[in-house]
Design a protein around this motif. Structure first.
Motif, PDB file in Angstrom:
ATOM      1  N   PHE A  28      12.339  11.763   4.004  1.00 46.81           N
ATOM      2  CA  PHE A  28      11.321  10.953   3.323  1.00 46.81           C
ATOM      3  C   PHE A  28      10.035  10.976   4.147  1.00 46.81           C
ATOM      4  N   ALA A  29       8.915  11.197   3.493  1.00 47.44           N
ATOM      5  CA  ALA A  29       7.621  11.098   4.183  1.00 47.44           C
ATOM      6  C   ALA A  29       6.731  10.202   3.321  1.00 47.44           C
ATOM      7  N   SER A  30       6.194   9.139   3.923  1.00 52.32           N
ATOM      8  CA  SER A  30       5.572   8.057   3.155  1.00 52.32           C
ATOM      9  C   SER A  30       4.482   8.523   2.188  1.00 52.32           C
ATOM     10  N   TRP A  31       3.489   9.250   2.698  1.00 53.72           N
ATOM     11  CA  TRP A  31       2.375   9.645   1.823  1.00 53.72           C
ATOM     12  C   TRP A  31       2.831  10.674   0.795  1.00 53.72           C
ATOM     13  N   ASN A  32       3.720  11.552   1.225  1.00 55.47           N
ATOM     14  CA  ASN A  32       4.249  12.545   0.300  1.00 55.47           C
ATOM     15  C   ASN A  32       4.960  11.853  -0.865  1.00 55.47           C
ATOM     16  N   ARG A  33       5.720  10.789  -0.550  1.00 56.46           N
ATOM     17  CA  ARG A  33       6.441  10.086  -1.589  1.00 56.46           C
ATOM     18  C   ARG A  33       5.492   9.255  -2.463  1.00 56.46           C
ATOM     19  N   ALA A  34       4.446   8.729  -1.844  1.00 61.87           N
ATOM     20  CA  ALA A  34       3.493   7.915  -2.605  1.00 61.87           C
ATOM     21  C   ALA A  34       2.726   8.771  -3.612  1.00 61.87           C
ATOM     22  N   GLU A  92      -1.058  14.884  -3.885  1.00 59.20           N
ATOM     23  CA  GLU A  92      -2.172  14.783  -2.944  1.00 59.20           C
ATOM     24  C   GLU A  92      -1.763  15.033  -1.490  1.00 59.20           C
ATOM     25  N   TYR A  93      -0.516  14.696  -1.167  1.00 60.65           N
ATOM     26  CA  TYR A  93      -0.083  14.785   0.224  1.00 60.65           C
ATOM     27  C   TYR A  93       1.232  15.547   0.303  1.00 60.65           C
ATOM     28  N   GLY A  94       1.134  16.814   0.704  1.00 60.03           N
ATOM     29  CA  GLY A  94       2.329  17.633   0.798  1.00 60.03           C
ATOM     30  C   GLY A  94       3.160  17.269   2.019  1.00 60.03           C
ATOM     31  N   ILE A 147     -11.576   2.347  -7.621  1.00 53.51           N
ATOM     32  CA  ILE A 147     -10.107   2.387  -7.641  1.00 53.51           C
ATOM     33  C   ILE A 147      -9.625   3.789  -7.306  1.00 53.51           C
ATOM     34  N   TRP A 148     -10.329   4.763  -7.859  1.00 57.14           N
ATOM     35  CA  TRP A 148      -9.899   6.156  -7.789  1.00 57.14           C
ATOM     36  C   TRP A 148     -10.040   6.746  -6.389  1.00 57.14           C
ATOM     37  N   LEU A 149     -10.946   6.206  -5.599  1.00 56.19           N
ATOM     38  CA  LEU A 149     -11.213   6.884  -4.329  1.00 56.19           C
ATOM     39  C   LEU A 149     -10.387   6.360  -3.164  1.00 56.19           C
ATOM     40  N   VAL A 150      -9.727   5.194  -3.325  1.00 63.45           N
ATOM     41  CA  VAL A 150      -8.955   4.694  -2.189  1.00 63.45           C
ATOM     42  C   VAL A 150      -7.595   5.387  -2.132  1.00 63.45           C
ATOM     43  N   LYS A 151      -6.986   5.309  -0.949  1.00 67.90           N
ATOM     44  CA  LYS A 151      -5.653   5.892  -0.743  1.00 67.90           C
ATOM     45  C   LYS A 151      -4.606   4.792  -0.871  1.00 67.90           C
ATOM     46  N   GLY A 152      -3.480   5.134  -1.467  1.00 65.54           N
ATOM     47  CA  GLY A 152      -2.394   4.170  -1.583  1.00 65.54           C
ATOM     48  C   GLY A 152      -2.730   3.089  -2.593  1.00 65.54           C
ATOM     49  N   LEU A 153      -1.872   2.072  -2.678  1.00 65.49           N
ATOM     50  CA  LEU A 153      -2.099   0.965  -3.611  1.00 65.49           C
ATOM     51  C   LEU A 153      -2.880  -0.122  -2.889  1.00 65.49           C
ATOM     52  N   VAL A 179       0.846  -1.199   0.000  1.00 67.31           N
ATOM     53  CA  VAL A 179       0.000   0.000   0.000  1.00 67.31           C
ATOM     54  C   VAL A 179       0.883   1.251   0.000  1.00 67.31           C
ATOM     55  N   LEU A 180       1.960   1.170   0.793  1.00 61.39           N
ATOM     56  CA  LEU A 180       2.935   2.251   0.875  1.00 61.39           C
ATOM     57  C   LEU A 180       4.326   1.625   0.844  1.00 61.39           C
ATOM     58  N   ASP A 181       5.333   2.489   0.688  1.00 58.65           N
ATOM     59  CA  ASP A 181       6.721   2.027   0.729  1.00 58.65           C
ATOM     60  C   ASP A 181       7.123   1.914   2.205  1.00 58.65           C
ATOM     61  N   TRP A 182       6.980   0.692   2.756  1.00 60.28           N
ATOM     62  CA  TRP A 182       7.252   0.483   4.188  1.00 60.28           C
ATOM     63  C   TRP A 182       8.741   0.591   4.500  1.00 60.28           C
ATOM     64  N   PRO A 183       9.138   0.899   5.700  1.00 65.05           N
ATOM     65  CA  PRO A 183       8.299   1.262   6.854  1.00 65.05           C
ATOM     66  C   PRO A 183       7.700   2.657   6.688  1.00 65.05           C
TER      67      PRO A 183
END
Lengths: 301, 214
Positions: free
Chosen positions: A233-239, A243-245, B181-187, A168-172
């Motif tokens: 590095f900030a996870s959501w910012n990088r993802a 959308e996420y500053g 697909i478009w509304l979820v966050k992350g993969l 879902v994100l680049d862990w950790p």
């Protein structure tokens, strides 16, 4: 030492521990609202600030290491071992090392901080945290000249965190603050809620709370703190940086590209409560607006 | 009536479930409406009484939307299911399609009235947020399908035109899947799985058309 910030919400705003248990039972009943109002326990719509119940705070969580559904963290976080807990402190500090949590915060003042909590997904709560000002911890390890940022990392334990199986994100999970944000008296490291140890799904045993930023900045279950020269590095910012500053200050005037941030759903309001307006810096403008003087908040979102 | 029925790709079904057809014929198609309406009402009751967790608006919105997508996919799977297993659920298709539309409508109403709650903001979201726009287009595409889901409309339009119109169901379902697909966050995988199933069903239909043309 602490006491640099005073609650604008008082203990009177918090529903007493025993009463909110009762209230939930009353609310569940057919006479719900009428009964609760008669007992003075009702929660009106709008901006009246009453802390959310223990049940609300601990059953509706974003902690993707335990799953992406809101109820997943409560279901799965029990597996996380939080004792013993060590935090690696490194980077531009005078006393780097691997600290035992108890040792790192020993003697520092734990205060109650009743803060608004605003998620980037446009829901919000009011949470009575117990925590230590991050500045106290940073002063203890000694911040060196040249440090401009503080980077945080969530513990990564695939055996205990089923959500880590999915990319879902680049862990950790990692987050960061500018040093002046980190040293601000509103910024705390929370170890409790309602005077009880913080539950695993809320980021046990210690998490960051930065009340004027979207919730994802307030990184949970911290195992590493690094003082850095450059923006970390900030996870959501990088993802998804669009959308996420990196700053992610709560701002009703700057929308998330996919949804409006002008209003929020207050958790616990029920099916018919509607939305309430979101406040600039989540209601902490008087305290923190000066940190961003001269910055274009639409560009540095 | 001949035009209604797809020619099977294979003579032998992959898995023969046709024995279930006889008992299923005794189930009235109207029971689908009763189950769907009851289900929607039950979810609403749960949301209003704390049964869907502490944030019932989002929970109800998501439950209705997901059910709509799932039922739409089930409707589109009826023909391939018959081809590959001999199981015929054609009798239930209309009621299922109309129920799917009902859940989309409920999903839209919860979003518009209970979540966003202000006309200006509803309009702004539909125009400004691509995932909302897409969901809205999917919803609008389903309206003529719901309105023509009756014998009178089929007679008026004729089977060919009616069938052509109802191919929009694929487009609406795809828009729904992309909206998710478009509304979820992350993969996240869940919305991708629905899209994959839909593309698979669509590919079966394209193949079946090719084999028919040959």
């Amino acid at each position: 030492m602490a006491k640099r910030w005073k609650n604008d919400l008082s203990i009177a705003d918090v529903t007493p521990f025993a009463a909110y248990m009762n209230r939930r039972q009353i609310m569940a009943g057919a006479v719900g609202l009428i009964g609760a109002t008669a007992l003075g326990l009702g929660r009106a719509n709008g901006q009246e600030l009453v802390a959310n119940s223990w049940d609300e705070i601990t059953s509706y969580n974003n902690y993707y290491e335990f799953g992406t559904e809101k109820e997943d963290p409560r279901r799965n976080a029990g597996r996380l071992t939080t004792v013993p807990w060590t935090i690696e402190v490194d980077g531009l500090v005078d006393n780097p090392g691997t600290y035992d949590l108890a040792e790192l915060i020993d003697g520092l003042e734990v205060e109650e901080r009743i803060y608004r909590f605003r998620c980037v997904e446009a829901w919000s709560m009011v949470i009575p945290w117990n925590g230590i000002e991050l500045a106290d911890i940073l002063n203890r390890v000694g911040v060196q000249d040249g440090a401009n940022y503080v980077a945080f990392e969530t513990v990564m334990r695939p055996d205990e965190m089923p959500g880590l199986r999915y990319p879902v994100l680049d862990w950790p999970y990692r987050e960061g603050l500018r040093l002046d944000e980190a040293m601000h008296p509103l910024t705390i490291m929370a170890t409790g809620i309602y005077g009880r140890p913080i539950p695993n799904q809320n980021g046990a045993p210690i998490r960051l709370v930065v009340p004027w930023k979207y919730g994802f900045k307030s990184i949970k279950s911290i195992s590493r703190i690094t003082l850095t020269r450059d923006e970390p590095f900030a996870s959501w910012n990088r993802a998804n940086s669009r959308e996420y500053g990196f700053y992610s200050n709560v701002n009703p005037d700057v929308d998330h590209p996919r949804w409006s941030q002008a209003t929020e759903r207050r958790v616990g309001g029920g099916l018919f409560a509607g939305r309430q307006p979101t406040l600039m810096f989540n209601g902490y403008a008087a305290e923190v607006a000066s940190l961003y003087e001269g910055m274009d908040l639409a560009a540095y979102y | 009536m001949k035009g209604w029925i797809w020619r099977p790709i294979t003579k032998m079904p992959l898995l023969d479930l046709s024995r279930a057809n006889a008992p299923l014929r005794r189930v009235p198609a109207a029971s689908i409406y009763i189950v769907s309406a009851g289900w929607a009402a039950w979810l609403f009751y749960l949301a209003a009484t704390g049964g869907l967790g502490v944030e019932p608006i989002e929970a109800l919105e998501h439950r209705y939307g997901l059910l709509a997508l799932q039922i739409l996919i089930a409707v589109l799977a009826i023909t391939p299911l018959r081809q590959f297993t001999g199981l015929s659920l054609l009798r239930f298709r209309r009621a299922m399609g109309v129920s799917a539309f009902g859940f989309v409508l409920a999903h839209f109403l919860v979003w518009a009235l209970l979540d966003v709650g202000a006309w200006g903001a509803i309009a702004a979201d539909i125009v400004k947020r691509p995932y909302v726009t897409l969901g809205m287009v999917g919803f609008i595409l389903l309206i003529p399908l719901a309105l023509t889901s009756n014998d009178y409309a089929v007679r008026r339009m004729g089977a060919i035109r009616w069938r052509r119109l109802h191919k929009l169901g694929y487009l609406a379902a795809l828009f729904g899947a992309v909206h998710f697909i478009w509304l979820v966050k992350g993969l996240q995988f869940e919305p991708l799985i629905y899209a994959a199933i839909l593309l698979f069903l669509l590919s079966l239909r394209v193949r079946s058309r090719k084999s028919r043309a040959a």
